[in-house]
Design an enzyme around this catalytic site. Structure first.
Site, PDB file in Angstrom:
ATOM      1  N   HIS A 179      -0.645  -5.096  -2.476  1.00 19.61           N
ATOM      2  CA  HIS A 179      -1.077  -5.902  -3.504  1.00 19.61           C
ATOM      3  C   HIS A 179      -0.459  -6.670  -4.319  1.00 19.61           C
ATOM      4  CE1 HIS A 179      -4.330  -2.416  -3.942  1.00 19.61           C
ATOM      5  NE2 HIS A 179      -2.709  -1.647  -3.546  1.00 19.61           N
ATOM      6  N   ASP A 191      -8.149  -2.285   3.959  1.00 22.80           N
ATOM      7  CA  ASP A 191      -7.886  -0.669   3.169  1.00 22.80           C
ATOM      8  C   ASP A 191      -8.890  -1.361   1.995  1.00 22.80           C
ATOM      9  OD1 ASP A 191      -4.481   0.052   2.029  1.00 22.80           O
ATOM     10  OD2 ASP A 191      -5.972  -0.208   0.732  1.00 22.80           O
TER      11      ASP A 191
HETATM   12 ZN   LIG Z   1      -4.696   0.995  -0.498  1.00 21.27          ZN
END
Ligand SMILES: [Zn+2]
Length: 368
Positions: A145, A182
């Site tokens: 992220h 993910d």
């Molecule tokens: Zn994650």
């Protein structure tokens, strides 16, 4: 005793990564006026227990652990803005806090985040250098992220992006691919390479989950990076069948078209059936099969060069078994450790369901 078959992979890990201090708070566990202060949403338990299982099952010894150092500053700077690095260092010097949105660090935060990126760089040194063609990397904090100028969602530096730049700077590697499974969208990695046609970024994630309104299949990259970004949003409730179909029908053909010289899997284990931060149903057997698909693709496309690097994964109960299954598939070893939750989560419902088939068909029409 008969000799053990040789491992085809090594392991990159550093103890200090487990000392990454998130007590400044992140996610649902953060301290709020109306909730009793408690453990942060992300802590060391899941990864500690995975490493313990790798040790106890003999995998660490069979794979051999790589020497890990902090990622070189020039590789961090190839991904992140200098002022962001200074910001992370300043927050750490002040005793800790949050860098960006929901990315807490402690007083050793800069050093530990640089080590996490260094874990994946050590895997690059091994697979692109004299080591076996494959490596498993176990960094913490996660990275996908984090974008050029901010941390986000428990990620400080984008470990895999730093490793890609390390491979391109120091080895004969021009084209890379990142396959991110993910459960959350790999938005940071997407943003970093959005205009880079040499790095194919693929993200399989739960549709519109985290970050919200991120990870649309319409986002295909820009400029020279056009068509080098692939988002595969999957409906909540997908299990082994849906993930395997998405890999075989969308991801492997995309890898085949891109012809990378190195493939890195952003291996979040938070699509598992027991994860508190995802609503998917993948089992340890599923992660084993998914890893095997990528091993086969890497063998066919890039001489087997494959790094599987941990991203998220928050179930202290299931991360160890899901991670071990992935490592076994990567290294070509079997320990005999059984998944104690198999009876609960394996079954007919794991097969590709009709609504998942039609969602996948829509994506195939859209993306090809
Ligand atoms: Zn994650």
């Amino acid at each position: 005793m008969s000799p053990e078959p040789a491992s085809r992979a090594t392991l990159a890990y550093h103890e200090l990564c487990l000392w990454h201090d998130t007590s400044a708070g992140a996610g649902p566990g953060e301290v709020d006026a109306w909730i009793e202060p408690g453990a942060p949403g992300e802590g060391p338990a899941a990864r500690r227990r995975l490493k313990s299982l790798l040790d106890a099952s003999g995998v660490t010894r069979r794979l051999g652990a790589l020497t890990v150092e902090e990622a070189p500053r020039e590789c961090l700077l190839a991904v992140h803005d200098g002022h962001y690095l200074e910001h992370v260092a300043a927050i750490a010097r002040a005793g800790g806090g949050t860098v960006g949105h929901n990315a807490p660090i402690g007083r050793r935060g800069f050093e530990i985040a640089a080590l996490a990126a260094g874990v994946v760089c050590a895997a690059v040194d091994s697979v692109c250098g004299p080591g076996p063609a494959r490596a498993f990397a176990l960094p913490r904090p996660a990275g996908h992220h984090a974008s050029r100028d901010t941390g986000m969602g428990n990620c400080v530096f984008n470990n895999i992006a730093v490793a890609v730049e390390h491979a391109r700077a120091h080895f004969d590697v021009a084209r890379c691919a990142v396959v991110d499974w993910d459960v959350h969208h790999g938005n940071g990695t997407e943003a970093i390479f959005y205009e880079d046609g040499d790095v194919l970024t693929i993200s399989l994630h739960q549709d519109d989950w985290y970050p919200r309104r991120s990870g649309s299949p319409a986002a295909r990259g820009e400029g020279p990076g056009r068509l080098a970004n692939l988002n595969v949003p999957l409906p909540a409730g997908c299990g082994d069948g849906a993930y395997l179909a998405a890999l075989e029908e969308l991801v492997v053909p995309a890898l085949d078209r891109h012809r990378p010289e190195l493939v890195i899997v952003a291996c979040g284990l938070d699509a598992s059936a027991m994860d508190p931060f995802g609503r998917m149903l993948v089992t340890a057997a599923g992660f084993r099969a998914m890893t095997a698909v990528l091993v086969g693709a890497a063998e066919a496309i890039c001489g087997g060069r494959l790094i599987v690097a941990l991203e998220g994964g928050y179930s202290p109960l299931y991360v160890p078994f899901c991670g071990l299954a992935a490592v076994e598939a990567l290294a070509g070893v079997r320990t005999g450790v059984a998944d104690p939750y198999a009876a609960r989560y394996e079954g007919e419902f794991q097969a590709l369901q009709p609504h998942q088939r039609s969602a996948l068909n829509q994506l195939i029409d859209l993306l090809n």
